[in-house]
Design a protein around this motif. Structure first.
Motif, PDB file in Angstrom:
ATOM      1  N   ARG A 191      16.309  -4.100 -13.509  1.00 45.01           N
ATOM      2  CA  ARG A 191      15.816  -5.397 -13.027  1.00 45.01           C
ATOM      3  C   ARG A 191      14.934  -5.172 -11.804  1.00 45.01           C
ATOM      4  NH1 ARG A 191      20.130  -8.444 -13.675  1.00 45.01           N
ATOM      5  NH2 ARG A 191      20.862  -6.797 -15.046  1.00 45.01           N
ATOM      6  N   PRO A 192      13.992  -6.074 -11.554  1.00 46.78           N
ATOM      7  CA  PRO A 192      13.073  -5.872 -10.426  1.00 46.78           C
ATOM      8  C   PRO A 192      13.796  -5.905  -9.091  1.00 46.78           C
ATOM      9  CG  PRO A 192      12.777  -8.057 -11.372  1.00 46.78           C
ATOM     10  CD  PRO A 192      13.687  -7.322 -12.292  1.00 46.78           C
ATOM     11  N   ALA A 193      13.248  -5.173  -8.128  1.00 49.30           N
ATOM     12  CA  ALA A 193      13.869  -5.079  -6.809  1.00 49.30           C
ATOM     13  C   ALA A 193      14.093  -6.454  -6.186  1.00 49.30           C
ATOM     14  CB  ALA A 193      13.002  -4.212  -5.896  1.00 49.30           C
ATOM     15  N   ILE A 194      13.170  -7.373  -6.393  1.00 46.84           N
ATOM     16  CA  ILE A 194      13.268  -8.693  -5.782  1.00 46.84           C
ATOM     17  C   ILE A 194      14.530  -9.434  -6.221  1.00 46.84           C
ATOM     18  CG2 ILE A 194      11.881  -9.805  -7.589  1.00 46.84           C
ATOM     19  CD1 ILE A 194      11.648 -10.732  -3.898  1.00 46.84           C
ATOM     20  N   GLU A 195      15.005  -9.155  -7.431  1.00 41.75           N
ATOM     21  CA  GLU A 195      16.210  -9.852  -7.904  1.00 41.75           C
ATOM     22  C   GLU A 195      17.438  -9.473  -7.078  1.00 41.75           C
ATOM     23  OE1 GLU A 195      19.140 -10.285 -11.775  1.00 41.75           O
ATOM     24  OE2 GLU A 195      17.038  -9.759 -12.138  1.00 41.75           O
ATOM     25  N   MET A 217       8.259  -6.253  -7.972  1.00 42.36           N
ATOM     26  CA  MET A 217       8.606  -6.333  -9.394  1.00 42.36           C
ATOM     27  C   MET A 217       8.859  -4.961 -10.011  1.00 42.36           C
ATOM     28  SD  MET A 217       8.930  -9.451 -10.255  1.00 42.36           S
ATOM     29  CE  MET A 217       8.946  -9.297 -12.046  1.00 42.36           C
ATOM     30  N   VAL A 218       8.702  -3.893  -9.241  1.00 41.47           N
ATOM     31  CA  VAL A 218       9.053  -2.569  -9.751  1.00 41.47           C
ATOM     32  C   VAL A 218      10.559  -2.536  -9.957  1.00 41.47           C
ATOM     33  CG1 VAL A 218       9.083  -0.098  -9.235  1.00 41.47           C
ATOM     34  CG2 VAL A 218       7.092  -1.479  -8.635  1.00 41.47           C
ATOM     35  N   THR A 219      11.002  -2.030 -11.111  1.00 43.65           N
ATOM     36  CA  THR A 219      12.416  -2.125 -11.458  1.00 43.65           C
ATOM     37  C   THR A 219      13.271  -1.062 -10.774  1.00 43.65           C
ATOM     38  OG1 THR A 219      12.036  -0.796 -13.442  1.00 43.65           O
ATOM     39  CG2 THR A 219      11.985  -3.178 -13.694  1.00 43.65           C
ATOM     40  N   VAL A 220      14.434  -1.489 -10.338  1.00 49.09           N
ATOM     41  CA  VAL A 220      15.483  -0.582  -9.881  1.00 49.09           C
ATOM     42  C   VAL A 220      16.554  -0.636 -10.970  1.00 49.09           C
ATOM     43  CG1 VAL A 220      17.214  -0.105  -8.113  1.00 49.09           C
ATOM     44  CG2 VAL A 220      14.951  -0.963  -7.454  1.00 49.09           C
ATOM     45  N   THR A 270       0.811  -1.222   0.000  1.00 48.81           N
ATOM     46  CA  THR A 270       0.000   0.000   0.000  1.00 48.81           C
ATOM     47  C   THR A 270       0.843   1.271   0.000  1.00 48.81           C
ATOM     48  OG1 THR A 270      -0.176  -0.192   2.420  1.00 48.81           O
ATOM     49  CG2 THR A 270      -1.974  -1.102   1.102  1.00 48.81           C
ATOM     50  N   ARG A 271       2.080   1.195   0.530  1.00 44.28           N
ATOM     51  CA  ARG A 271       2.931   2.395   0.526  1.00 44.28           C
ATOM     52  C   ARG A 271       3.382   2.763  -0.887  1.00 44.28           C
ATOM     53  NH1 ARG A 271       7.985   2.126   4.126  1.00 44.28           N
ATOM     54  NH2 ARG A 271       8.110  -0.011   3.363  1.00 44.28           N
ATOM     55  N   PHE A 272       3.212   1.816  -1.822  1.00 46.39           N
ATOM     56  CA  PHE A 272       3.700   2.058  -3.178  1.00 46.39           C
ATOM     57  C   PHE A 272       2.559   2.236  -4.182  1.00 46.39           C
ATOM     58  CE2 PHE A 272       6.889   1.781  -6.521  1.00 46.39           C
ATOM     59  CZ  PHE A 272       8.008   2.258  -5.877  1.00 46.39           C
TER      60      PHE A 272
END
Length: 291
Positions: free
Chosen positions: A33-37, A27-30, A14-16
Motif C-alpha cells: 500500500r502507498p506510504a501515505i496510507e 504513492m510509492v508503495t511500502v 526530489t530526494r526520491f
C-alpha cells in the motif's frame, strides 16, 4: 480533542527521483500500500476525523486513492473477490473525511500549513509530514499520546526522537533541560537547526509530527520568509514560545524517513516482516539471500 490533521503533500520529492518524476513520492508503495496510507491510518488511530491534504496539481492520484472507485468495486463484486473489495472500501472509516487544498507556490512547510487555515478554522490541529512513517506496537500510538499531552497541558507538542551524538548536525535539535522518558513531554526552550557536533543542546531531533493551537495560524500569517526564502513553521513555533509553553514529546515508536531511498528500503524491510500475510515468507526470503 484534536480532530483535524494537516498533511502537506505538495512537495516535488526530489530526494526520491527518478521515481517521483511521474509518481507522487507519497504513492510509492511500502509492501502492498502507498506510504501515505500508513500516515493517514496513524492519524485515524489517534482519533483524527478530518484529513486535510495540502496538495499540488500533479498529486491528483493521492486524492483518487482515498476516493471510491465504482468501476473497480463493481468488477470485484461481480468476480466475487470480496476480500479485495472489503480492503479497498475500508481504507478509511466512514466517519473520516478527506479534503484537499492547493499550495499554489512552494513556499515552505509553514506556508503549506497556512494554506489549510480556512479548513482548520479556530480549532487546534495536528501536522503529519508524510515522508516520515512512525511505527509502534503499542495499543495507543505516539500521535494519540501527543494529543493527550496537549489536552492535559494546553501546550503545543513537537515529536522528537533520540539520535546518535555524531549525527546531530543533520537534524533540528530541541533545547531541553533534560530528556523526557519515552512517551512523555517536557517544556522546551527552542529548536537549533543542524548544530555542530559537540554544541547541540540535546540529542533529541524533531520528527515530523506536531500538535498545534489555532493561534499558530495567525503567527504564520505574520511570519516573514526565513531559511531558503520560505515561511518556516519553526519560526512560528519560536514566536509562539514568546507567550506560551511548547513541549517536546519523546516518541516510543520507530521512525522511517521514506523521503530518502535508504529510509524507504528500511521501511519496506520492517513493514514487510511484520505483514500479517506476507511476513513469514518475506523473512524466509531475507534469510535465503544470506547477504
Amino acid at each position: 480533542m484534536i480532530k483535524k490533521a494537516i498533511l502537506p503533500v505538495a512537495g516535488l520529492g526530489t530526494r526520491f527521483l527518478p521515481a517521483s518524476k511521474s509518481i507522487p513520492k507519497e504513492m510509492v508503495t511500502v509492501v502492498d500500500r502507498p506510504a501515505i496510507e500508513y500516515v493517514v491510518k496513524e492519524a485515524v488511530q489517534a482519533g483524527i476525523e478530518q484529513i486535510i491534504l495540502v496538495t499540488h496539481s500533479s498529486k491528483a492520484s493521492i486524492e483518487n486513492y482515498f476516493d471510491r472507485n465504482f468501476e473497480l468495486e463493481t468488477t470485484l463484486e461481480n468476480k466475487k473477490k470480496f476480500d479485495l473489495l472489503d480492503e479497498i472500501t475500508k481504507i478509511i472509516p466512514s466517519n473520516v473525511s478527506i479534503v484537499s487544498v492547493r499550495q499554489p507556490q512552494p513556499l515552505g512547510l509553514g506556508h503549506a500549513v497556512l494554506c489549510a487555515k480556512d479548513v482548520v478554522g479556530d480549532e487546534a490541529f495536528a501536522v503529519l509530514l508524510p515522508d516520515v512513517l512512525v511505527k509502534t506496537n503499542a495499543e495507543q500510538n505516539d500521535l494519540a499520546r501527543m494529543i493527550q499531552h496537549f489536552d492535559d497541558s494546553n501546550a503545543a507538542q513537537i515529536m522528537v526522537e533520540a539520535v546518535p551524538d555524531d549525527l546531530v548536525d543533520q537534524y533540528g535539535i530541541v533545547d531541553v533541560k533534560q530528556a523526557p522518558a519515552e512517551g512523555q513531554s517536557i517544556v522546551m526552550q527552542g529548536i537549533v537547526e543542524k548544530p555542530a557536533i559537540g554544541t547541540a543542546p540535546s540529542n533529541l531531533s524533531v520528527v515530523g509530527r506536531y500538535v498545534l493551537p489555532a493561534k499558530i495560524m495567525q503567527l504564520l500569517q505574520n511570519t516573514p520568509k526565513g531559511a531558503g526564502n520560505e515561511i518556516q513553521l519553526t519560526d512560528a513555533i519560536a514566536a509562539l514560545q514568546q507567550t506560551e509553553n511548547v513541549e517536546a514529546y519523546r516518541m516510543a515508536g520507530q521512525t522511517f524517513d521514506c523521503g530518502s531511498k535508504i529510509g524507504y528500503l528500511k521501511a519496506v524491510l520492517h513493514y514487510g516482516v511484520a505483514h500479517p500475510k506476507l511476513g513469514g515468507e518475506f523473512k524466509k526470503m531475507i534469510k535465503e539471500l544470506d547477504l
